[in-house]
Motif scaffolding. Structure first.
Motif, short mmCIF file in Angstrom:
data_model
loop_
_atom_site.label_atom_id
_atom_site.label_comp_id
_atom_site.label_asym_id
_atom_site.label_seq_id
_atom_site.Cartn_x
_atom_site.Cartn_y
_atom_site.Cartn_z
N UNK A 319 0.83 -1.21 0.00
CA UNK A 319 0.00 0.00 0.00
C UNK A 319 0.86 1.25 0.00
N UNK A 320 1.86 1.26 0.86
CA UNK A 320 2.73 2.44 0.96
C UNK A 320 3.49 2.64 -0.35
N UNK A 321 4.01 1.57 -0.93
CA UNK A 321 4.77 1.68 -2.17
C UNK A 321 3.90 2.15 -3.33
N UNK A 322 2.69 1.62 -3.44
CA UNK A 322 1.80 2.01 -4.54
C UNK A 322 1.44 3.48 -4.45
N UNK A 323 1.05 3.94 -3.27
CA UNK A 323 0.72 5.36 -3.09
C UNK A 323 1.93 6.24 -3.38
N UNK A 324 3.08 5.76 -2.98
CA UNK A 324 4.32 6.50 -3.18
C UNK A 324 4.60 6.73 -4.66
N UNK A 325 4.43 5.70 -5.47
CA UNK A 325 4.71 5.83 -6.92
C UNK A 325 3.70 6.76 -7.60
N UNK A 326 2.48 6.74 -7.13
CA UNK A 326 1.47 7.64 -7.69
C UNK A 326 1.86 9.09 -7.44
N UNK A 327 2.30 9.38 -6.22
CA UNK A 327 2.72 10.75 -5.89
C UNK A 327 3.95 11.15 -6.69
N UNK A 328 4.92 10.24 -6.83
CA UNK A 328 6.14 10.56 -7.60
C UNK A 328 5.81 10.83 -9.06
N UNK A 329 4.87 10.10 -9.62
CA UNK A 329 4.46 10.32 -11.00
C UNK A 329 3.85 11.70 -11.16
N UNK A 330 2.96 12.06 -10.25
CA UNK A 330 2.27 13.35 -10.32
C UNK A 330 3.25 14.52 -10.23
N UNK A 331 4.15 14.46 -9.27
CA UNK A 331 5.07 15.58 -9.07
C UNK A 331 6.17 15.62 -10.13
N UNK A 332 6.49 14.50 -10.73
CA UNK A 332 7.42 14.53 -11.86
C UNK A 332 6.81 15.32 -13.01
N UNK A 333 5.50 15.18 -13.19
CA UNK A 333 4.81 15.97 -14.21
C UNK A 333 4.81 17.45 -13.88
N UNK A 442 12.02 9.66 -16.57
CA UNK A 442 11.72 9.32 -15.18
C UNK A 442 10.21 9.21 -14.97
N UNK A 443 9.45 10.11 -15.56
CA UNK A 443 7.99 10.08 -15.44
C UNK A 443 7.43 8.77 -15.98
N UNK A 444 7.90 8.36 -17.14
CA UNK A 444 7.43 7.10 -17.73
C UNK A 444 7.80 5.91 -16.85
N UNK A 445 8.98 5.95 -16.26
CA UNK A 445 9.43 4.85 -15.40
C UNK A 445 8.58 4.74 -14.15
N UNK A 446 8.22 5.89 -13.55
CA UNK A 446 7.36 5.85 -12.36
C UNK A 446 5.97 5.31 -12.70
N UNK A 447 5.46 5.67 -13.88
CA UNK A 447 4.17 5.10 -14.31
C UNK A 447 4.27 3.59 -14.45
N UNK A 448 5.37 3.12 -15.01
CA UNK A 448 5.58 1.67 -15.14
C UNK A 448 5.58 1.01 -13.77
N UNK A 449 6.20 1.64 -12.78
CA UNK A 449 6.27 1.06 -11.44
C UNK A 449 4.92 1.04 -10.75
N UNK A 450 4.07 2.03 -11.03
CA UNK A 450 2.70 1.99 -10.52
C UNK A 450 2.01 0.73 -11.04
N UNK A 451 2.15 0.47 -12.34
CA UNK A 451 1.52 -0.70 -12.95
C UNK A 451 2.08 -2.00 -12.38
N UNK A 452 3.40 -2.09 -12.24
CA UNK A 452 4.02 -3.32 -11.72
C UNK A 452 3.56 -3.59 -10.30
N UNK A 453 3.60 -2.57 -9.45
CA UNK A 453 3.21 -2.75 -8.04
C UNK A 453 1.78 -3.23 -7.93
N UNK A 454 0.88 -2.64 -8.74
CA UNK A 454 -0.53 -3.02 -8.67
C UNK A 454 -0.75 -4.43 -9.22
#
Length: 463
Positions: A319-333, A442-454
């Protein structure tokens, strides 16, 4: 004689029996011994991170004192320690069960004296070639490799339910060395602290007098203290002993490679941003004296790592990791809106604020992914060994061995971020004059990690 009574109370010895999952043993003696080893480990790891990131503070000042290196060369010097670190973390991942935590911590801390002393002399002579700085930068990477062995060692001492917090403290407060170095190094170079030991002053083009060698020599006395503390205060665990052959099967586990990708996105971002943030800020906002502010991002990220481990113990690492990647993706944008370019001056305050959020989440994610690694490998190994008919003792030993090896090896992959992020910033700036190209990757990579974690861990039917 009972098993708990055979545990020695003093440090510096080999503990023959160690049962952290035994509640009585843990409360009577295990907790106190584990805590002592943890806090000495934290101190030594903090110093290691100080040495690893030396060039993030030194490179910014090299041309100021008379060197004539290009921007790409300076970015390369900030990135090279992470190349050596990533390569060395692989063998460092397996050394604790072979040599023991006490012996290896003392040795790996002591050898950091070499790049610190050498760098202090090198910066005082403007005739020192770039190749010498390359060698010293690579030697600083030995310091970063200490993380793999340190985290593996601490994982042996704590029960499964407390591993997230313990690894978070060790890693988080160890990571604090980046901000400690970036805060104290600029202060130390303002005074002739080591003049009696060959430290000479350098005069910058603007007339400022600095002692750049102090950035490296400042850590020498502390490294000596850390070496002595490790040798006389830590313990080796006989139960952690295993051969390289026993540890190598962990490389066949699919979760090793999946978690390596997630850890690269979290810790790799933390250490990569730590290495390159000062140089990046200098290129985008040259009027800002960035070394006054650069330390704060790594400071927040290091504290967040400890919090990430503890939050994961309570709410679950996934849960913590998934939420974390979502935030990183948003702020990278959001970061694209803060950069100068196309007639826009950019906003340093917005740029700095966005990066602080990225530092915090990179730290949080480093703690939560490490908690996931510990839980996943302990659980899967115990189930597999028991399914194969192995005894409880054999299952426990193999679970601890594979968890330690996995933590170390995955940390080696994560360290590569310390090289790729500064290099990608440098390449993007050289090709387009802007870091935006690197941030898109980096933005694309964080999106990929959101998908992998989920997909792999978060959904109801996940493994």
């Amino acid at each position: 004689m009972s098993q708990t009574s055979s545990i020695p109370l003093k440090g510096g010895t080999v503990i023959q029996e160690w049962q952290p999952e035994n509640a009585e043993f843990w409360q009577q003696r295990g907790k106190r011994i584990a805590s002592r080893n943890l806090w000495i480990s934290v101190f030594c790891l903090l110093l290691a991170f100080c040495v690893w990131m030396l060039f993030s503070a030194v490179a910014v000042n090299l041309n100021k004192v008379g060197f004539n290196f290009t921007t790409e060369q300076l970015f390369l010097l900030t990135a090279l320690p992470s190349v050596a670190c990533a390569l060395l973390r692989v063998p460092y991942s397996f050394v604790i069960p072979i040599f023991g935590g006490r012996r290896w911590t003392a040795f790996s801390t002591a050898i950091l004296l070499i790049p610190c002393l050498w760098l202090g002399f090198a910066v005082q002579d403007t005739r020192t070639p770039f190749s010498i700085f390359v060698i010293i930068a690579l030697m600083c990477g030995c310091a970063g490799a200490n993380f793999a062995s340190s985290m593996g060692n601490i994982s042996f001492f704590f029960p499964r339910a407390r591993q997230g917090g313990a690894l978070g403290i060790n890693g988080g407060l160890g990571n604090l060395g980046v901000s400690v170095m970036q805060f104290f190094a600029p202060l130390a170079i303002s005074f002739g602290i080591f003049s009696a030991f060959g430290g000479g002053a350098q005069t910058a083009a603007n007339g400022e007098v600095i002692w750049l060698e102090n950035a490296a020599w400042l850590w020498v006395p502390f490294l000596i203290v850390g070496t002595l503390l490790a040798w006389f205060g830590m313990n080796d665990l006989a139960s952690s002993k295993s051969s390289l052959r026993e540890q190598l099967p962990v490389l066949k586990r699919p979760h090793l490679w999946i978690m390596a990708v997630l850890y690269l996105a979290t810790f790799g971002s933390f250490i990569g941003f730590s290495a390159g943030f000062a140089m990046l800020s200098k290129t985008q906002f040259p009027d800002i004296v960035i070394l006054k502010y650069a330390f704060f991002g790594p400071f927040l990220g290091a504290l967040a790592r400890s919090a990430g481990g503890m939050l994961s113990d309570k709410f679950g690492g996934v849960r913590v990791t998934l939420l974390n990647f979502i935030v990183m993706t948003f702020f990278s944008g959001l970061l694209f809106m803060t950069l100068p370019g196309e007639g826009q001056a950019g906003s340093f305050i917005a740029f700095y604020s966005v990066f602080m959020v990225l530092f915090i989440n990179a730290g949080l994610g480093s703690g939560s992914t490490f908690q996931m690694i510990a839980v996943i490998f302990r659980k899967n190994t115990l189930e597999r060994v028991k399914a194969e008919g192995g005894s409880d003792a054999a299952a426990q030993h193999e679970a601890v061995t594979e968890t330690s090896a996995a933590l170390g090896f995955i940390s080696a992959i994560g360290a590569a971020g310390g090289f790729f992020i500064p290099q990608m910033f440098g390449m993007s700036l050289a090709m387009t004059g802007s870091p935006a190209g690197a941030m898109k990757v980096f933005l694309a990579f964080y999106l990929l990690c959101v998908a992998i974690t989920w997909l792999v861990y978060g959904r109801k039917k996940a493994a």
